[in-house]
Scaffold this active site. Structure first.
Site, PDB file in Angstrom:
ATOM      1  CB  CYS A 115      -0.881   0.527   0.842  1.00  0.00           C
ATOM      2  SG  CYS A 115      -1.387  -1.637   1.048  1.00  0.00           S
ATOM      3  CG  HIS A 261      -3.714   2.723   0.774  1.00  0.00           C
ATOM      4  ND1 HIS A 261      -3.785   1.951   0.111  1.00  0.00           N
ATOM      5  CD2 HIS A 261      -3.546   1.982   2.026  1.00  0.00           C
ATOM      6  CE1 HIS A 261      -4.068   1.128  -0.091  1.00  0.00           C
ATOM      7  NE2 HIS A 261      -4.278   0.480   1.229  1.00  0.00           N
ATOM      8  CG  ASN A 291      -6.735  -1.587  -0.361  1.00  0.00           C
ATOM      9  OD1 ASN A 291      -5.612  -0.685  -1.310  1.00  0.00           O
ATOM     10  ND2 ASN A 291      -6.405  -2.174   0.910  1.00  0.00           N
TER      11      ASN A 291
HETATM   12  N1  ACO Z   1     -18.806  -9.401   5.185  1.00  0.00           N
HETATM   13  C1  ACO Z   1     -20.076  -9.810   6.283  1.00  0.00           C
HETATM   14  N2  ACO Z   1     -19.417  -9.954   7.736  1.00  0.00           N
HETATM   15  C2  ACO Z   1     -17.930 -10.619   7.776  1.00  0.00           C
HETATM   16  C3  ACO Z   1     -17.246 -10.078   6.492  1.00  0.00           C
HETATM   17  C4  ACO Z   1     -17.839  -9.710   5.256  1.00  0.00           C
HETATM   18  N3  ACO Z   1     -17.160  -9.496   4.423  1.00  0.00           N
HETATM   19  N4  ACO Z   1     -16.203  -9.764   6.503  1.00  0.00           N
HETATM   20  C5  ACO Z   1     -16.374 -10.234   8.523  1.00  0.00           C
HETATM   21  N5  ACO Z   1     -16.731 -10.435   9.057  1.00  0.00           N
HETATM   22  C6  ACO Z   1     -17.375 -10.879  10.635  1.00  0.00           C
HETATM   23  C7  ACO Z   1     -16.541 -11.887  11.195  1.00  0.00           C
HETATM   24  O1  ACO Z   1     -16.204 -12.811  10.465  1.00  0.00           O
HETATM   25  C8  ACO Z   1     -16.870 -11.435  12.420  1.00  0.00           C
HETATM   26  O2  ACO Z   1     -17.723 -11.896  12.699  1.00  0.00           O
HETATM   27  P1  ACO Z   1     -17.630 -12.399  14.476  1.00  0.00           P
HETATM   28  O3  ACO Z   1     -18.222 -11.529  14.873  1.00  0.00           O
HETATM   29  O4  ACO Z   1     -19.305 -13.180  14.552  1.00  0.00           O
HETATM   30  O5  ACO Z   1     -16.760 -13.256  14.710  1.00  0.00           O
HETATM   31  C9  ACO Z   1     -17.573  -9.695  12.571  1.00  0.00           C
HETATM   32  O6  ACO Z   1     -18.079  -9.584  11.345  1.00  0.00           O
HETATM   33  C10 ACO Z   1     -16.254  -9.062  12.659  1.00  0.00           C
HETATM   34  O7  ACO Z   1     -15.195  -8.722  11.888  1.00  0.00           O
HETATM   35  P2  ACO Z   1     -13.879  -7.764  12.203  1.00  0.00           P
HETATM   36  O8  ACO Z   1     -13.214  -8.668  11.166  1.00  0.00           O
HETATM   37  O9  ACO Z   1     -13.816  -7.460  13.703  1.00  0.00           O
HETATM   38  O10 ACO Z   1     -14.718  -6.759  11.518  1.00  0.00           O
HETATM   39  P3  ACO Z   1     -13.917  -4.730  11.495  1.00  0.00           P
HETATM   40  O11 ACO Z   1     -14.772  -4.450  11.645  1.00  0.00           O
HETATM   41  O12 ACO Z   1     -12.676  -5.394  11.657  1.00  0.00           O
HETATM   42  O13 ACO Z   1     -13.562  -5.178   9.697  1.00  0.00           O
HETATM   43  C11 ACO Z   1     -12.314  -4.934   7.917  1.00  0.00           C
HETATM   44  C12 ACO Z   1     -12.879  -5.576   9.040  1.00  0.00           C
HETATM   45  C13 ACO Z   1     -12.610  -4.359   6.854  1.00  0.00           C
HETATM   46  C14 ACO Z   1     -11.437  -6.296   6.688  1.00  0.00           C
HETATM   47  C15 ACO Z   1     -11.181  -4.134   9.227  1.00  0.00           C
HETATM   48  O14 ACO Z   1     -10.483  -4.431  10.074  1.00  0.00           O
HETATM   49  C16 ACO Z   1      -9.940  -3.649   8.578  1.00  0.00           C
HETATM   50  O15 ACO Z   1     -10.772  -2.638   7.017  1.00  0.00           O
HETATM   51  N6  ACO Z   1      -8.634  -3.609   8.776  1.00  0.00           N
HETATM   52  C17 ACO Z   1      -7.348  -2.776   8.063  1.00  0.00           C
HETATM   53  C18 ACO Z   1      -7.171  -3.230   6.873  1.00  0.00           C
HETATM   54  C19 ACO Z   1      -6.293  -2.453   5.651  1.00  0.00           C
HETATM   55  O16 ACO Z   1      -6.248  -1.406   6.479  1.00  0.00           O
HETATM   56  N7  ACO Z   1      -5.442  -2.911   5.278  1.00  0.00           N
HETATM   57  C20 ACO Z   1      -4.245  -2.596   5.099  1.00  0.00           C
HETATM   58  C21 ACO Z   1      -4.264  -1.990   3.623  1.00  0.00           C
HETATM   59  S1  ACO Z   1      -4.217  -3.782   2.429  1.00  0.00           S
HETATM   60  C22 ACO Z   1      -2.566  -4.354   2.087  1.00  0.00           C
HETATM   61  O17 ACO Z   1      -1.682  -3.447   2.372  1.00  0.00           O
HETATM   62  C23 ACO Z   1      -2.185  -5.329   1.140  1.00  0.00           C
END
Ligand code: ACO
Length: 335
Positions: A115, A261, A291
């Protein structure tokens, strides 16, 4: 004094639109969950038949940037290609792009900063240009994520956030006494978090590098500790922005526009709040593209240029955090 300026920009997004609703045919997810947690409404993926790599998207973006710069490919002294999704394991996509541009021996450098690829690429370009090694650099950020995603429910946390796309900029040396172009940059990495976001296979540390068992365990798909990356991003992005601004002798009040980003709209909202900036100073387009990793910042910049949002002397911040983890910010003033 020699300064590095962005002479032109270009972007290419594949035509195939994949909405949140479309994703529900493969995995247990919903439009509501994706919008609420990430801000994403749709993303672009390459055609289903495939046969399109990061260098192909990069080529289309580069052709536009070159045309707008009034350059031919022969004018380029160096190609820098940023991607985490190279066309093949090796050689790098920069070499493939070099050939597709019809070039014979122009050097091509691939960087694997995910990223922050565009940010690292910009700092490298600035060092090459200010030292006189190069005068004209083509910097490309391009990703084809879609062919490497786990579209089952198991992979839904990562798969819903990624899109395919490319952005390119033509960078040029300018002799000037004005404080314009790249003013300062701050880059960082923290390898202790490498496993918080990674694709493990194929892996040179394993022999063989990829096995059926490894694939059954889904180790060839991205794996992410989303909440850890989220928490790191909301802390590091404001911090590194202030650090880079201070290097440039500037403060938050001097910012005209941030090009963050595009990993999650909520991350950027926390970032904006931490710096107490109004909406119009934060450029977001994750809603439409998801992304696109190394592509996000040059794609955003190209859209802002097209919309004529950036006036002479505007102070811009390019910033991001991602796999590595790596993070950084570059301060740029419009010439
Ligand atoms: N659809 C429905 N439910 C989902 C999904 C989905 N796509 N994905 C996860 N869930 C569920 C999980 O299973 C979990 O269920 P549970 O509570 O029953 O266990 C619940 O939703 C919450 O999951 P979390 O992972 O805690 O959700 P969060 O609010 O953290 O969101 C996300 C996830 C969007 C990925 C977030 O953590 C995020 O954006 N993180 C940062 C990502 C990032 O910046 N990456 C770096 C850049 S990428 C790179 O460098 C290549």
């Amino acid at each position: 004094m020699i300064r590095t300026i962005i002479k032109s920009t270009g972007r290419y997004l594949p035509e195939r639109v994949v909405t949140n609703e479309d994703l529900t045919q493969w995995m247990d997810t919903s439009d509501e969950w994706i919008r609420q947690r990430t801000g994403i409404e749709e993303r672009r993926w390459i055609p289903e038949e495939g046969d399109v790599g990061a260098s192909d998207l990069g080529l289309e973006a580069s052709k536009i940037a070159l045309k707008r710069a009034g350059w031919t490919a022969d004018d380029i002294d160096l190609i820098i290609f940023a991607t985490l999704s190279p066309d093949i394991f090796f050689p790098g996509s920069g070499c493939l792009l070099q050939y597709k541009l019809g070039l014979n021996s122009t050097p091509a450098l691939d960087i694997r900063q995910q990223c922050t690829g565009f940010l690292y690429g910009l700092e490298i370009s600035d060092a090459y240009i200010r030292s006189g090694i190069a005068k004209r650099i083509l910097l490309v950020g391009s990703e084809v994520h879609s062919t490497g995603l786990d579209i089952s429910t198991e992979g839904r946390d990562v798969t819903v956030i990624f899109g395919d796309g490319a952005g390119a900029v033509c960078l040029e040396a300018m002799e000037t006494d004005e404080p314009v172009g790249v003013l300062a940059s701050s880059l960082h990495a923290q390898g202790k978090y490498a496993e918080s976001l990674m694709v493990e296979l194929p892996a040179s540390r394993l022999n063989p590098r990829i096995t059926e068992d490894g694939m059954k365990d889904r180790r060839h798909y991205p794996k992410m500790d989303g909440s850890r990356i989220f928490k790191l991003a909301v802390k590091r992005l404001p911090e590194v922005t202030i650090e880079a601004l201070e290097k440039a002798g500037l403060s938050v009040n001097d910012i005209d526009m941030i090009f963050p980003h595009q990993a999650n709209l909520r991350i950027n909202q926390f970032y904006q709040k931490a710096l107490d900036l109004p909406d119009e100073k934060m450029f977001n387009n994750i809603q439409r593209y998801g992304n696109t990793t190394a592509g996000t910042i040059p794609i955003s910049l190209d859209e802002a240029m097209e919309q004529n949002l950036l006036k002479k002397n505007a102070t811009l911040v390019f910033s991001g955090l991602g796999a590595g983890v790596t993070w950084g910010a570059v301060i740029y003033r419009m010439p």
